[in-house]
Design a protein around this motif. Structure first.
Motif, PDB file in Angstrom:
ATOM      1  N   LEU A   1       0.814  -1.219   0.000  1.00 17.26           N
ATOM      2  CA  LEU A   1       0.000   0.000   0.000  1.00 17.26           C
ATOM      3  C   LEU A   1       0.849   1.271   0.000  1.00 17.26           C
ATOM      4  O   LEU A   1       0.301   2.369  -0.081  1.00 17.26           O
ATOM      5  CB  LEU A   1      -0.918   0.017   1.225  1.00 17.26           C
ATOM      6  CG  LEU A   1      -1.990  -1.075   1.317  1.00 17.26           C
ATOM      7  CD1 LEU A   1      -2.706  -0.992   2.659  1.00 17.26           C
ATOM      8  CD2 LEU A   1      -2.986  -0.963   0.174  1.00 17.26           C
ATOM      9  N   GLY A   2       2.158   1.114   0.140  1.00 20.15           N
ATOM     10  CA  GLY A   2       3.041   2.274   0.114  1.00 20.15           C
ATOM     11  C   GLY A   2       3.569   2.720   1.459  1.00 20.15           C
ATOM     12  O   GLY A   2       4.234   3.767   1.550  1.00 20.15           O
ATOM     13  N   TYR A   3       3.304   1.966   2.510  1.00 21.99           N
ATOM     14  CA  TYR A   3       3.869   2.301   3.823  1.00 21.99           C
ATOM     15  C   TYR A   3       5.378   2.057   3.780  1.00 21.99           C
ATOM     16  O   TYR A   3       5.838   1.101   3.149  1.00 21.99           O
ATOM     17  CB  TYR A   3       3.244   1.451   4.919  1.00 21.99           C
ATOM     18  CG  TYR A   3       1.816   1.819   5.256  1.00 21.99           C
ATOM     19  CD1 TYR A   3       1.496   2.430   6.462  1.00 21.99           C
ATOM     20  CD2 TYR A   3       0.771   1.562   4.364  1.00 21.99           C
ATOM     21  CE1 TYR A   3       0.181   2.762   6.788  1.00 21.99           C
ATOM     22  CE2 TYR A   3      -0.548   1.898   4.661  1.00 21.99           C
ATOM     23  CZ  TYR A   3      -0.831   2.496   5.875  1.00 21.99           C
ATOM     24  OH  TYR A   3      -2.133   2.827   6.169  1.00 21.99           O
ATOM     25  N   SER A   4       6.129   2.900   4.474  1.00 22.09           N
ATOM     26  CA  SER A   4       7.585   2.790   4.397  1.00 22.09           C
ATOM     27  C   SER A   4       8.220   2.120   5.607  1.00 22.09           C
ATOM     28  O   SER A   4       9.395   1.757   5.561  1.00 22.09           O
ATOM     29  CB  SER A   4       8.212   4.176   4.200  1.00 22.09           C
ATOM     30  OG  SER A   4       7.852   5.049   5.242  1.00 22.09           O
ATOM     31  N   GLY A   5       7.471   1.968   6.697  1.00 25.71           N
ATOM     32  CA  GLY A   5       8.077   1.354   7.868  1.00 25.71           C
ATOM     33  C   GLY A   5       7.045   0.857   8.856  1.00 25.71           C
ATOM     34  O   GLY A   5       5.832   1.064   8.702  1.00 25.71           O
ATOM     35  N   ALA A   6       7.550   0.206   9.913  1.00 25.66           N
ATOM     36  CA  ALA A   6       6.692  -0.339  10.961  1.00 25.66           C
ATOM     37  C   ALA A   6       7.334  -0.093  12.316  1.00 25.66           C
ATOM     38  O   ALA A   6       8.512  -0.426  12.523  1.00 25.66           O
ATOM     39  CB  ALA A   6       6.464  -1.836  10.765  1.00 25.66           C
ATOM     40  N   GLU A   7       6.570   0.504  13.214  1.00 27.75           N
ATOM     41  CA  GLU A   7       6.970   0.547  14.620  1.00 27.75           C
ATOM     42  C   GLU A   7       6.561  -0.789  15.226  1.00 27.75           C
ATOM     43  O   GLU A   7       5.397  -1.189  15.108  1.00 27.75           O
ATOM     44  CB  GLU A   7       6.280   1.702  15.333  1.00 27.75           C
ATOM     45  CG  GLU A   7       6.569   1.765  16.822  1.00 27.75           C
ATOM     46  CD  GLU A   7       5.702   2.795  17.522  1.00 27.75           C
ATOM     47  OE1 GLU A   7       5.292   2.537  18.671  1.00 27.75           O
ATOM     48  OE2 GLU A   7       5.412   3.859  16.915  1.00 27.75           O
ATOM     49  N   VAL A   8       7.484  -1.484  15.860  1.00 26.24           N
ATOM     50  CA  VAL A   8       7.207  -2.842  16.321  1.00 26.24           C
ATOM     51  C   VAL A   8       7.506  -2.957  17.810  1.00 26.24           C
ATOM     52  O   VAL A   8       8.624  -2.679  18.253  1.00 26.24           O
ATOM     53  CB  VAL A   8       8.045  -3.878  15.542  1.00 26.24           C
ATOM     54  CG1 VAL A   8       7.668  -5.299  15.993  1.00 26.24           C
ATOM     55  CG2 VAL A   8       7.845  -3.723  14.037  1.00 26.24           C
ATOM     56  N   MET A   9       6.509  -3.400  18.560  1.00 26.18           N
ATOM     57  CA  MET A   9       6.700  -3.658  19.985  1.00 26.18           C
ATOM     58  C   MET A   9       7.191  -5.080  20.179  1.00 26.18           C
ATOM     59  O   MET A   9       6.694  -6.007  19.529  1.00 26.18           O
ATOM     60  CB  MET A   9       5.376  -3.451  20.737  1.00 26.18           C
ATOM     61  CG  MET A   9       5.519  -3.524  22.245  1.00 26.18           C
ATOM     62  SD  MET A   9       3.951  -3.191  23.125  1.00 26.18           S
ATOM     63  CE  MET A   9       3.124  -4.787  22.927  1.00 26.18           C
ATOM     64  N   ASN A  10       8.165  -5.264  21.060  1.00 27.17           N
ATOM     65  CA  ASN A  10       8.599  -6.618  21.363  1.00 27.17           C
ATOM     66  C   ASN A  10       7.445  -7.411  21.969  1.00 27.17           C
ATOM     67  O   ASN A  10       6.550  -6.848  22.614  1.00 27.17           O
ATOM     68  CB  ASN A  10       9.806  -6.617  22.310  1.00 27.17           C
ATOM     69  CG  ASN A  10       9.645  -5.692  23.498  1.00 27.17           C
ATOM     70  OD1 ASN A  10       9.574  -4.477  23.324  1.00 27.17           O
ATOM     71  ND2 ASN A  10       9.591  -6.246  24.701  1.00 27.17           N
TER      72      ASN A  10
END
Length: 300
Positions: free
Chosen positions: A89-98
């Motif tokens: 969809l064009g998202y460039s990144g992900a914030e990821v919680m452990n």
């Protein structure tokens, strides 16, 4: 910025409201959104709604702002499915919680992120927070920062001394963002680059210009003038801290604190709607108190 999600009275995604808010963010000068996590209430939606929400945001955005998702899943495989979906969809990144369950040791958490990094091209921002049940250690942070696609951390322990320590100890091009506007001017002076994954700039309403002005003055090296603008903003910042951030500190959860932010959102003319059950909405008298306080401070 990390915006709340508008919901209809029928407790479904308010697609029109989401699109209206995105146009408002563009007009405000917001340059990026982080969606799909706690503030978006996406921990409390069906999987199909999680995917649909990201589609609506991407379609409404039309490439005008940088888009990131937030991943809260303890399963790296479910996480990767979501990441592959939003990348298309064009998202460039992900914030990821452990992971909040099962994976607890430093080696287990490292392996989780190593597998994720090996199987996704999205940039990864770590989320260092007690909400996960385990705050990432300094030694583990050094290991994770060396993974190729791990580029940043949202330093959500709300301990500014730890933010400064991480900036000293991690590689120079690694971004350490303190998600607390109170410290942002000082951050700009001492190596900070971005305020990521929070919503102060949006909710400051008619006082928003003060934040933009102090950022511009700081980047021009006019620190004393920047401080004056920052100080003018503090009564609004104090209110934000008291009704939202300190509630998160007390409870290690966003759930009940977010209801006040939805009330704040509507007070400044943005779409918000009700909280999704089982989270309680704000009592009517509390809503009236907040609206009155915002008017008194000149926010709306």
């Amino acid at each position: 910025m990390c915006p709340p999600t508008p919901m209809t009275p029928e407790l479904t995604l308010d697609e029109e409201g989401i699109r209206e808010n995105i146009e408002a963010y563009i007009d405000m000068g917001v340059n990026g959104l982080v969606v799909g996590g706690f503030i978006s209430e996406c921990w409390n939606v069906k999987l199909s709604d999680w995917f649909r929400y990201h589609e609506i945001v991407a379609d409404a955005n039309k490439g005008r702002m940088d888009l990131w998702t937030i991943i809260l899943d303890p399963s790296v495989h479910q996480a990767l499915e979501k990441m592959a979906f939003v990348e298309k969809l064009g998202y460039s990144g992900a914030e990821v919680m452990n992971p909040a369950v099962q994976l607890r040791t430093d080696d287990e958490i490292y392996d989780f992120f190593k597998y994720m990094s090996d199987h996704s091209n999205l940039a990864i921002c770590l989320y260092r927070t007690p909400v996960s049940g385990k705050v990432l250690s300094f030694d583990l942070m050094k290991r994770l920062a060396d993974l190729e696609t791990v580029v940043a951390v949202k330093q959500g322990s709300l301990n500014h001394a730890e933010t400064l320590k991480l900036r000293r100890e991690l590689r120079d091009d690694f971004i350490v963002s303190e998600p607390w506007e109170r410290f942002f001017l000082d951050d700009l002076r001492h190596g900070g680059q971005v305020i990521y994954g929070e919503l102060s700039y949006i909710i400051y309403g008619k006082k928003r210009h003060l934040m933009k002005e102090y950022m511009d003055l700081a980047r021009a090296g006019k620190w004393e003038e920047a401080y004056q603008k920052w100080a003018e903003l503090r009564p609004v910042g104090d209110l934000y801290d008291d009704v939202f951030l300190w509630e998160i500190v007390k409870t290690a959860t966003y759930a009940s604190a977010l209801a006040m932010m939805k009330t704040w959102y509507e007070a400044i003319g943005l779409k918000a709607g009700p909280m999704l059950p089982p989270v309680r909405d704000v009592a009517p008298e509390r809503k009236e108190w907040l609206r009155a306080r915002l008017k008194e401070l000149g926010v709306c």
